[in-house]
Design a protein around this motif. Structure first.
Motif, PDB file in Angstrom:
ATOM      1  N   LEU A 136       0.843  -1.193   0.000  1.00 51.29           N
ATOM      2  CA  LEU A 136       0.000   0.000   0.000  1.00 51.29           C
ATOM      3  C   LEU A 136       0.878   1.243   0.000  1.00 51.29           C
ATOM      4  N   GLN A 181      -4.910   2.441  -4.348  1.00 49.44           N
ATOM      5  CA  GLN A 181      -5.818   2.975  -3.350  1.00 49.44           C
ATOM      6  C   GLN A 181      -6.710   4.077  -3.913  1.00 49.44           C
ATOM      7  N   SER A 182      -7.891   4.169  -3.355  1.00 50.02           N
ATOM      8  CA  SER A 182      -8.820   5.220  -3.745  1.00 50.02           C
ATOM      9  C   SER A 182      -8.146   6.585  -3.676  1.00 50.02           C
ATOM     10  N   ARG A 218     -11.046   2.590   2.261  1.00 50.29           N
ATOM     11  CA  ARG A 218      -9.816   1.936   1.800  1.00 50.29           C
ATOM     12  C   ARG A 218      -9.624   0.579   2.471  1.00 50.29           C
ATOM     13  N   CYS A 219      -9.926   0.509   3.761  1.00 49.48           N
ATOM     14  CA  CYS A 219      -9.804  -0.779   4.453  1.00 49.48           C
ATOM     15  C   CYS A 219     -10.832  -1.781   3.920  1.00 49.48           C
ATOM     16  N   ASP A 221     -11.760  -1.917   0.854  1.00 51.97           N
ATOM     17  CA  ASP A 221     -11.147  -2.394  -0.389  1.00 51.97           C
ATOM     18  C   ASP A 221     -10.104  -3.470  -0.115  1.00 51.97           C
ATOM     19  N   VAL A 222      -9.291  -3.260   0.920  1.00 54.96           N
ATOM     20  CA  VAL A 222      -8.277  -4.263   1.277  1.00 54.96           C
ATOM     21  C   VAL A 222      -8.951  -5.591   1.607  1.00 54.96           C
ATOM     22  N   GLY A 251      -0.106   4.931   3.387  1.00 52.14           N
ATOM     23  CA  GLY A 251      -0.180   3.501   3.113  1.00 52.14           C
ATOM     24  C   GLY A 251      -0.013   2.671   4.371  1.00 52.14           C
ATOM     25  N   VAL A 254      -3.330   2.673   6.297  1.00 51.20           N
ATOM     26  CA  VAL A 254      -4.308   1.721   5.780  1.00 51.20           C
ATOM     27  C   VAL A 254      -3.920   0.298   6.163  1.00 51.20           C
ATOM     28  N   GLN A 290      -7.339  12.101   5.183  1.00 48.38           N
ATOM     29  CA  GLN A 290      -7.257  10.674   4.861  1.00 48.38           C
ATOM     30  C   GLN A 290      -7.468   9.767   6.069  1.00 48.38           C
TER      31      GLN A 290
END
Length: 378
Positions: A136, A181-182, A218-219, A221-222, A251, A254, A290
């Motif tokens: 990330l 990442q977004s 984002r998490c 997405d992970v 990164g 996240v 973020q």
């Protein structure tokens, strides 16, 4: 109405004074001793926040029950969620990389409105089952830096390979999975006109309208990528029990929060991203948002986030002179989180190294710190 010449003269005077380091304060006649800045309200409230689930204050008899409660609260506040269905591939390409490595670019459809580019980097002749490293990147131009590709002039400044984390992981026996990442790279905002100058602020504000946060998305997405990896584990020749995550700066945040929320991440390397919330993002300029999770200080501080990773290995490297995430702040957070790790019998799995210098990724020290936490050689 002021004359045009008077307006120009005032503007010129203000500009000249700024150039010599003497900016004009139009309200210099304000009485002293007043709390007028918006931050004054917030700084005063930091001393009185509830932190209702802070491990240090509760000293719970059952640390694992505390983890379940704190993890659920973090998911609620951040807007993190797991989708009911597994993502599926909507396109794949293959690219050769130097030193016998192969990159596979795959687009995963996680849900309506969410397609995630992932890049699998590994030796062409690798045989599994391989451990996985989720790579990330921080706030920069995109995931392509992870395999050393330059697409913008600024990328050339990172050409020494320090940020080519997917290559580093593949060279150490991992299947590296670089996730776009977004807000960065291919997932930069392209629909809004005009856009804000900072790449993440529009997404941050829009997520807030839905009761979510950018880091929560984002998490999510992970976790979607992990769902796909586990579903395709046999074909990919990976070990689904050895999925690790790494990152630096944004990164690293996240990687850390994803590991706190998703217990399938077996180990995490999160560098240049750790400090108490009230001392870091709560006290400095933030043009991106973020890492902002609404209401988190009513419940948790950063040491609790680290504690949600326990007893899994967690490693970090901080810069002693890092102006964004100072090394001493990281040391304090690790000391507090150490109590949670100790209660779960995993003291040796929590590793922090503080190195001279500022905000940058240090590959050799970072991998060394993870090696110690994992108690294994690469």
């Amino acid at each position: 109405m002021a004359s045009r010449w008077r307006v120009l003269a005032m503007a010129l005077r203000h500009r000249l004074l700024r150039m010599i380091g003497r900016p004009v304060d139009p309200f210099a006649d304000t009485p002293s001793g007043l709390s007028l800045s918006p931050s004054a309200r917030h700084f005063a409230d930091y001393d009185r926040v509830a932190l209702g689930l802070r491990f240090q204050a509760l000293k719970p008899d059952d640390p694992q029950l505390w983890q379940r409660q704190a993890r659920a609260k973090l998911a609620e506040l951040s807007g993190y969620r797991r989708e009911a269905s597994v993502p599926y591939s909507v396109g794949e390409q293959r690219f050769a990389l130097p030193d016998g490595l192969l990159r596979r670019r795959i687009y995963l459809r996680a849900r309506e409105g969410v397609d995630i580019p992932v890049h699998l980097v590994q030796p062409e002749n690798a045989s599994g089952p391989l451990p996985v490293m989720l790579c990330l990147q921080g706030t920069n131009s995109g995931a392509h830096i992870s395999w050393g590709e330059a697409r913008y002039p600024a990328d050339l400044e990172k050409g020494n390979g320090d940020y080519a984390i997917a290559l580093q992981a593949a060279q150490r026996g991992y299947m590296a999975v670089a996730i776009e990442q977004s807000c960065f790279g291919e997932r930069g905002e392209r629909q809004i006109r005009p856009r804000s100058a900072a790449p993440c602020v529009d997404a941050t504000m829009h997520a807030l309208l839905l009761g979510r946060s950018l880091i929560g998305e984002r998490c999510s997405d992970v976790s979607a990528v992990i769902d796909w990896l586990q579903a395709e584990a046999t074909g990919l020749q990976i070990d689904p029990a050895r999925i690790h995550a790494m990152g630096h700066s944004a990164g690293g945040s996240v990687a850390l929060f994803a590991a706190a929320l998703d217990e399938r991440i077996a180990a995490v390397l999160a560098c240049g991203c750790i400090g108490y919330i009230r001392d870091t993002i709560g006290r400095r300029r933030d043009d991106q948002g973020q890492n902002v999770i609404p209401g988190i200080l009513n419940w948790l501080e950063m040491a609790d986030i680290l504690g949600l990773v326990a007893p899994r290995p967690l490693a970090s490297v901080a810069g002693a002179a890092d102006p964004i995430w100072p090394g001493e702040g990281a040391r304090a957070v690790f000391a507090e989180a150490g109590e949670i790790y100790a209660r779960l019998g995993a003291t040796g799995r929590l590793q922090l190294q503080i190195e001279p210098g500022g905000h940058r990724f240090r590959p050799a020290k970072s991998w060394e710190s993870l090696r110690i936490a994992l108690d294994k050689d690469f």
